[in-house]
Scaffold this active site. Structure first.
Site, PDB file in Angstrom:
ATOM      1  N   CYS A 408      30.811   6.616  87.569  1.00  0.00           N
ATOM      2  CA  CYS A 408      31.882   6.821  86.585  1.00  0.00           C
ATOM      3  C   CYS A 408      31.708   8.183  85.898  1.00  0.00           C
ATOM      4  CB  CYS A 408      31.967   5.648  85.617  1.00  0.00           C
ATOM      5  SG  CYS A 408      33.640   5.461  84.985  1.00  0.00           S
ATOM      6  N   HIS A 534      32.424   1.130  89.157  1.00  0.00           N
ATOM      7  CA  HIS A 534      31.080   0.667  88.784  1.00  0.00           C
ATOM      8  C   HIS A 534      30.579  -0.346  89.812  1.00  0.00           C
ATOM      9  CE1 HIS A 534      30.985   2.147  84.521  1.00  0.00           C
ATOM     10  NE2 HIS A 534      32.282   2.219  84.760  1.00  0.00           N
ATOM     11  N   GLU A 536      27.694  -1.449  90.159  1.00  0.00           N
ATOM     12  CA  GLU A 536      26.630  -2.305  89.596  1.00  0.00           C
ATOM     13  C   GLU A 536      27.152  -3.669  89.151  1.00  0.00           C
ATOM     14  OE1 GLU A 536      27.910   0.387  88.217  1.00  0.00           O
ATOM     15  OE2 GLU A 536      27.965   0.299  86.025  1.00  0.00           O
TER      16      GLU A 536
HETATM   17  N1  GLN Z   1      34.406   8.493  79.820  1.00  0.00           N
HETATM   18  C1  GLN Z   1      34.838   8.481  81.186  1.00  0.00           C
HETATM   19  C2  GLN Z   1      36.267   7.985  81.319  1.00  0.00           C
HETATM   20  O1  GLN Z   1      36.768   7.308  80.433  1.00  0.00           O
HETATM   21  C3  GLN Z   1      33.917   7.671  82.048  1.00  0.00           C
HETATM   22  C4  GLN Z   1      33.842   6.217  81.658  1.00  0.00           C
HETATM   23  C5  GLN Z   1      32.654   5.500  82.224  1.00  0.00           C
HETATM   24  O2  GLN Z   1      31.665   6.104  82.617  1.00  0.00           O
HETATM   25  N2  GLN Z   1      32.711   4.193  82.239  1.00  0.00           N
HETATM   26  O3  GLN Z   1      36.908   8.245  82.293  1.00  0.00           O
END
Ligand code: GLN
Length: 562
Positions: A408, A534, A536
């Protein structure tokens, strides 16, 4: 015919009994509550998840639910330092990290219905009041709030999908904010009769000077529960020393508990050992006995034990750096550390995770701080703090050909780093951090531009992704179409796609509906993968996530070649 009569008799005389369609037709959904006393952090979530694992291993259908007494609608707006990581379900609910344990132990997907907070309960009741649903009535904690809580609990049973609903009550008995939840448990226990039990988890301290385990705190916490009208059926005792027979008897005597329903929950090497300890203590059998449920079949824990064997008997070791800004609390990255445990067990490899504070990384110290690591993972996150350290960590991994995994925000940092140091766009950034950058390689998603509310408004939950044949990710998944969970507002800016491709960073996965880039890779690097989603959240003990397995494999290879 006789069975049918029993079925109808129950429906007729017990209003709140629901039946599970998966079942033989005569078993009402059984409700198990897990409360906690004496201290917080004793591991109610692990006990609830372990019991679910055991019941599943006996062939029953089970779901786990968590009731959180705080007033936030969900944990999505909470700093991870408050309650640890925010776990995201398939349907895009931002939930308590215990739901992650439930999924990792049982491989049963959870949803918004599996996590309810006081905030959500009150919001719903207040909305009903405004709609006029209670017209003329004074709206009160009892019965309106408690009814709403009971509805949220029985809603899971009413789906007809589960024979057992295991509901964990957050917090510790006696907390002011958990009163309405305990009252709802009391009412349900009364109306459901033998279809409902309460398991109370407590702590038995060992006083070294006296050389004794002390039961008094447990007695007090059971009294607190009894004062609220709830008699626990089973007591699970967290303890650092084995419970003697006399301790068990004492707890049984003072707390109205059958001797064999005082369960020892000792210290173990891994949380994944807990189902085995609970099996040895016969927790599942006591639960079935208390609920009047016939034992369906012998426990089938063969795969679980094979997993534990591999977990506890590693043949090799790698050292992975987790670069993030919430390094003081490891619960902040819970699903990532657990995913490493699953992948490590799969490969008979101990994955040592070092937490590296991205705020402390500088050009001068990055080589020293990251030296000795056989893999670098840049973590998810939000905001400016520590961002340049994350970008430096990416650069270090890319230039030194160390296996890299960005998740992310970690993937977004990889894109920014590549834009700056390979494409030469020196001020490249994500518009989250630098709204006026002339090279917004990570941009806000179109549908996010008009959103001003912070809660529950990100791109959340499962989205499909098509993998490009010939890429590393395609090989890793062994599939063209995948589905992974998201939690973000920003995305790869496709206006730069051709520049990236030409310079050697390729999109390996794309959302087939929106065209959003979901995975980037550098094919010329030994292992460099960044995912916008994600992975995970989907890794479980029985199904380690392929991207984590591949990353650990790459770390092993890097170590062997070094
Ligand atoms: N802050 C980034 C976004 O909103 C990544 C979010 C995250 O890592 N979950 O796109």
């Amino acid at each position: 015919m006789l069975k049918k009569n029993i079925f109808f008799a129950k429906v007729k005389y017990q209003k709140n009994v629901y039946f599970c369609k998966n079942n033989t037709g005569i078993m009402a959904t059984k409700y198990i509550f897990v409360t906690g006393g004496v201290a917080s952090s004793l591991g109610k979530g692990i006990i609830a998840a372990s019991l679910a694992r055991l019941l599943k291993a006996r062939g029953y259908s089970v779901t786990n639910q968590k009731l959180d007494p705080y007033i936030n609608i969900d944990p999505g707006t909470l700093n991870p330092y408050e309650h640890g990581e925010c776990y995201v379900t398939e349907d895009g609910a931002e939930t308590d990290l215990d739901l992650g344990h439930y999924e990792r132990f049982t491989s049963v997907p959870t949803s918004q219905a599996n996590n309810v907070t006081t905030g959500r309960i009150y919001k719903n009741v207040i909305e009903k009041e405004r709609r006029g649903d209670f017209l003329g009535k004074t709206v009160q904690v009892i019965p309106h709030i408690t009814n709403e809580i009971k509805e949220r609990i029985t809603a899971l049973g009413n789906t007809g999908d589960y024979e057992f609903v295991i509901t964990e009550i957050g917090g510790t008995v006696g907390d002011i904010e958990s009163y309405p939840f305990i009252e709802a448990v009391r009412q349900l226990k009364w109306s459901l009769g033998r279809s409902c039990i309460v398991i109370h988890l407590t702590y038995i301290p060992y006083i070294a000077a006296a050389g004794e385990l002390k039961t008094k705190p447990t007695q007090h916490s059971v009294k607190a529960l009894q004062e609220q009208g709830v008699q626990p059926d089973i007591i699970v005792c967290r303890t650092e020393k084995p419970l003697t027979r006399s301790v068990r008897e004492k707890i049984g005597l003072f707390c109205n508990i059958d001797g064999d329903c005082v369960i020892e929950d000792g210290d173990v090497a891994s949380i994944y050992d807990v189902p085995i300890c609970m099996r040895d203590e016969k927790l599942d059998l006591q639960v079935l006995r208390k609920l009047d449920v016939p034992v369906k079949k012998d426990l089938d824990l063969e795969k679980w034990e094979a997993f534990l064997y591999k977990l506890h008997n590693p043949e090799r070791e790698v050292s992975v750096g987790l670069v993030g800004k919430y390094v003081q609390l490891q619960d902040a990255y819970k699903s990532i550390t657990e995913a490493f445990i699953h992948a490590g067990a799969e490969l008979r490899c101990k994955v040592k995770v070092s937490y590296i504070n991205s705020e402390e990384l500088t050009e001068e110290n990055v080589a020293e701080r990251l030296s000795g690591l056989t893999g670098i993972l840049v973590a998810p996150g939000f905001g400016n703090r520590g961002i340049e350290g994350k970008i430096l960590a990416v650069q270090y991994a890319r230039e030194n050909k160390i296996p890299f995994f960005g998740i992310c925000l970690g993937m977004q940092c990889a894109v920014v780093e590549f834009a700056r140091n390979v494409l030469g766009y020196k001020d490249a950034h994500s518009v989250e951090i630098a709204p006026t950058t002339t090279h917004p390689v990570i941009d806000i998603m179109e549908e996010q531009k008009s959103i001003s509310n912070m809660g529950g408004t990100m791109r959340l939950g499962a989205y499909p992704c098509r993998l490009e044949a010939g890429t590393r990710s395609y090989d890793i998944y062994g599939n063209e179409m995948i589905s992974e969970r998201h939690r973000h507002r920003y995305e790869f800016n496709n206006a730069y796609l051709d520049d990236f491709k030409a310079a050697g960073m390729v999109p390996a996965g794309i959302n087939p509906d929106s065209g959003l880039v979901e995975i980037v890779e550098i094919p010329s690097h030994p292992y460099f993968v960044g995912s916008q989603f994600h992975p995970e959240y989907k890794s479980t003990a029985m199904h380690p996530h392929p991207l984590f397995v591949a990353f650990v494999e790459a770390a092993l290879k890097y170590k062997a070649d070094a």
